[in-house]
Scaffold this motif. Structure first.
Motif, short mmCIF file in Angstrom:
data_model
loop_
_atom_site.label_atom_id
_atom_site.label_comp_id
_atom_site.label_asym_id
_atom_site.label_seq_id
_atom_site.Cartn_x
_atom_site.Cartn_y
_atom_site.Cartn_z
N THR A 7 0.80 -1.22 0.00
CA THR A 7 0.00 0.00 0.00
C THR A 7 0.83 1.27 0.00
O THR A 7 0.29 2.35 -0.08
N GLY A 8 2.14 1.18 0.09
CA GLY A 8 2.94 2.36 0.35
C GLY A 8 3.24 3.20 -0.88
O GLY A 8 3.08 2.78 -2.01
N MET A 222 -14.20 2.18 -2.05
CA MET A 222 -14.48 0.75 -1.98
C MET A 222 -14.00 0.04 -3.25
O MET A 222 -13.47 -1.08 -3.19
N PHE A 223 -14.15 0.68 -4.40
CA PHE A 223 -13.69 0.11 -5.66
C PHE A 223 -12.18 -0.08 -5.63
O PHE A 223 -11.67 -1.16 -5.98
N MET A 261 -4.62 0.53 -4.35
CA MET A 261 -5.15 -0.07 -3.13
C MET A 261 -4.86 0.80 -1.91
O MET A 261 -5.66 0.83 -0.97
N PHE A 262 -3.74 1.50 -1.92
CA PHE A 262 -3.45 2.47 -0.86
C PHE A 262 -4.54 3.54 -0.80
O PHE A 262 -5.01 3.91 0.28
N VAL A 263 -4.98 4.01 -1.97
CA VAL A 263 -6.05 5.01 -2.02
C VAL A 263 -7.32 4.46 -1.38
O VAL A 263 -7.99 5.14 -0.60
N GLY A 264 -7.66 3.20 -1.69
CA GLY A 264 -8.87 2.61 -1.12
C GLY A 264 -8.75 2.34 0.37
O GLY A 264 -9.65 2.66 1.15
N THR A 265 -7.62 1.76 0.77
CA THR A 265 -7.43 1.43 2.18
C THR A 265 -7.51 2.67 3.07
O THR A 265 -8.25 2.70 4.06
N THR A 266 -6.74 3.68 2.70
CA THR A 266 -6.69 4.89 3.52
C THR A 266 -7.94 5.74 3.35
O THR A 266 -8.37 6.42 4.28
N ARG A 388 -7.96 -3.43 9.99
CA ARG A 388 -7.38 -2.09 10.11
C ARG A 388 -8.47 -1.05 10.31
O ARG A 388 -8.36 -0.17 11.15
N TRP A 389 -9.54 -1.17 9.53
CA TRP A 389 -10.64 -0.20 9.65
C TRP A 389 -11.31 -0.32 11.02
O TRP A 389 -11.67 0.70 11.63
N ASN A 390 -11.49 -1.55 11.48
CA ASN A 390 -12.12 -1.73 12.79
C ASN A 390 -11.25 -1.19 13.92
O ASN A 390 -11.76 -0.78 14.96
#
Length: 492
Positions: A7-8, A222-223, A261-266, A388-390
């Motif tokens: 993700t970095g 989410m996408f 995926m970094f954009v989605g995760t964060t 991570r979100w939780n």
């Protein structure tokens, strides 16, 4: 700069690198100038790509954007940042370094030298794999076309545009393979990649998830978390291919996919942080009147995007997937780390399915269940993000938690298609599903609520009220950096 490898952000280039030639009309590291016929063919396709970009690429007019451009294909070679006019972005063809000693690692050709040309007997199957992968790349750009008009910040707008230009380059990657290795048929397929459009009734994109409308920034996040993660795993299997040019292409694409995926995760995490903040401040879960996205709506968006992304893996049992593996066309995720014979003729595994209103299990040949094997890897990876979100909710002192729905929830492809399962995995009848579907999937009213919050924030360093700021900026720049210069500076 040290971050999670999946993700970095990119570190500064180091070590031996194969440089990308930016003096060419089409930047590349494949010596395109040495094949004048191929160069002319791709230069003929280039104006059509640029027309597609102008018509169906980002709709918000910009002067320039702080974008990352590949300068080399070594491990750290994609790390050059600069303000660039988007229509002047240097899309090109970048393959990872060739290993002259590379061998096929699986299937009936295991141990043989990797292929530098397309074997005749595998021509049609290889072209199909490349076309399907190539079709997804411009589709997501089309789906995200109008999001710039409702960007929650200049920082987020920049990230959207970075995703878009890299998806455009991933299209170039597949088009190069089609032109270079598949003759007239390949050139015709490359043309079709620009003629199909996301959601078009007459010429839709090949895979269902890429015809869904991206209605707002929550769905975009989410996408990029769920659907781009599917892309990561599909590219990971093609990176194992015996066809070396495809393997090298996908290896480099995976470096760029990490940012998506970094954009989605964060992005989702920042939405949750703001949601939790508003829930605490106002002591209610109904935070929409206070300018936030309610947690139950976030869960519904998650349920939807996860389920449509699961369908992208195809049927759990697939003769084609087994044939692709045995023939050496498409391997498994992290193939060389697997502790088996990499041929799988005698291997089996368990498969869940629905019968008589119950989930049952049967043993099936592993070769027929490779789509399921890949999907299992994907689901485990998705679960890491949920944890991570939780953690963000726990840190805020809230008891509520997000969850991944059951693998059979809202499925249109595979063993669960035609059945109705709740997010908890209970098999229900049609009437029960219809009565409760609005509890689990976004309703038009839910989407309208989210859309009502999508008010653009174009002032540097400011963020819309429904999302928290990031902890750090891009490439060591401050969060309030001028990442995007809009064509209408009056918007700033």
């Amino acid at each position: 700069m040290s971050t999670d490898s999946r993700t970095g952000a990119a570190p500064s280039p180091s070590g031996p690198l194969s440089r990308v030639d930016y003096s060419e009309r089409i930047p590349n590291n494949v010596n395109l100038a040495g094949d004048r016929r191929l160069q002319r063919a791709l230069e003929g396709w280039q104006p059509k790509f640029l027309d597609w970009w102008k018509q169906l690429g980002p709709a918000l007019p910009t002067k320039d954007v702080y974008l990352r451009t590949a300068v080399a294909v070594g491990r750290d070679g994609w790390a050059h940042f600069d303000h660039v006019p988007m229509d002047e972005y240097r899309w090109g063809i970048f393959l990872a370094e060739r290993d002259p000693d590379r061998k096929v690692n699986f299937g009936k050709h295991k141990g043989e030298p990797a292929w530098q040309e397309v074997p005749g007997e595998h021509r049609a199957d290889l072209m199909r794999l490349i076309v399907v992968q190539g079709d997804t790349e411009p589709a997501s750009v089309e789906q995200q076309r109008v999001l710039g008009h409702t960007a929650p910040s200049i920082y987020d707008l920049r990230n959207l545009f970075q995703v878009n230009v890299e998806e455009g380059r991933h299209l170039w990657a597949m088009v190069y393979l089609l032109h270079a290795y598949f003759g007239r048929e390949g050139r015709e397929e490359a043309e079709q990649l620009l003629k199909r459009n996301s959601g078009d009734l007459d010429a839709p994109r090949i895979l269902g998830a890429f015809n869904e409308e991206t209605t707002d920034w929550l769905q975009f996040f989410m996408f990029t978390y769920f659907t781009d993660r599917d892309g990561k795993y599909q590219l990971g299997t093609l990176k194992e291919s015996a066809f070396d040019p495809l393997a090298r292409t996908c290896e480099f694409m995976l470096k760029e996919e990490a940012h998506h995926m970094f954009v989605g995760t964060t992005g989702v995490q920042r939405v949750l942080e703001r949601t939790a903040e508003l829930m605490k401040e106002h002591e209610t879960a109904d935070i929409h009147p206070h300018g936030g996205i309610p947690l139950d709506i976030i869960q519904k968006y998650l349920n939807f995007q996860f389920s449509v992304s699961m369908d992208l893996f195809g049927s759990e049992q697939s003769t084609n997937a087994g044939n692709y593996y045995s023939s050496g066309l498409k391997g498994r995720w992290m193939e060389t780390r697997r502790k088996d014979d990499h041929v799988l003729l005698d291997a089996t595994r368990e498969l869940r399915y629905v019968e008589d209103g119950q989930i049952k299990t049967k043993t099936v040949p592993m070769l027929s269940a490779l789509n399921l094997d890949l999907r299992d890897e994907y689901v485990a990876d998705c679960a890491n993000g949920i944890r991570r979100w939780n953690q963000a909710l726990e840190d805020a002192g809230l008891s509520e938690r997000l969850y991944l729905p059951h693998e059979g929830f809202n499925r249109k492809v595979g063993v669960y298609a035609g059945h109705h399962l709740t997010p908890q995995g209970e098999v229900v009848d049609e009437a029960s599903w219809q009565a409760r579907a609005d509890e689990w999937l976004p309703t038009p009213e839910d989407r309208e609520k989210v859309a009502s919050l999508m008010v653009p924030e174009y002032e540097y360093g400011k963020f819309a009220g429904w999302i928290a700021p990031p902890k750090t900026g891009i490439n060591d720049q401050p969060v309030e950096f001028d990442y995007v210069h809009l064509a209408d500076e009056g918007l700033l």
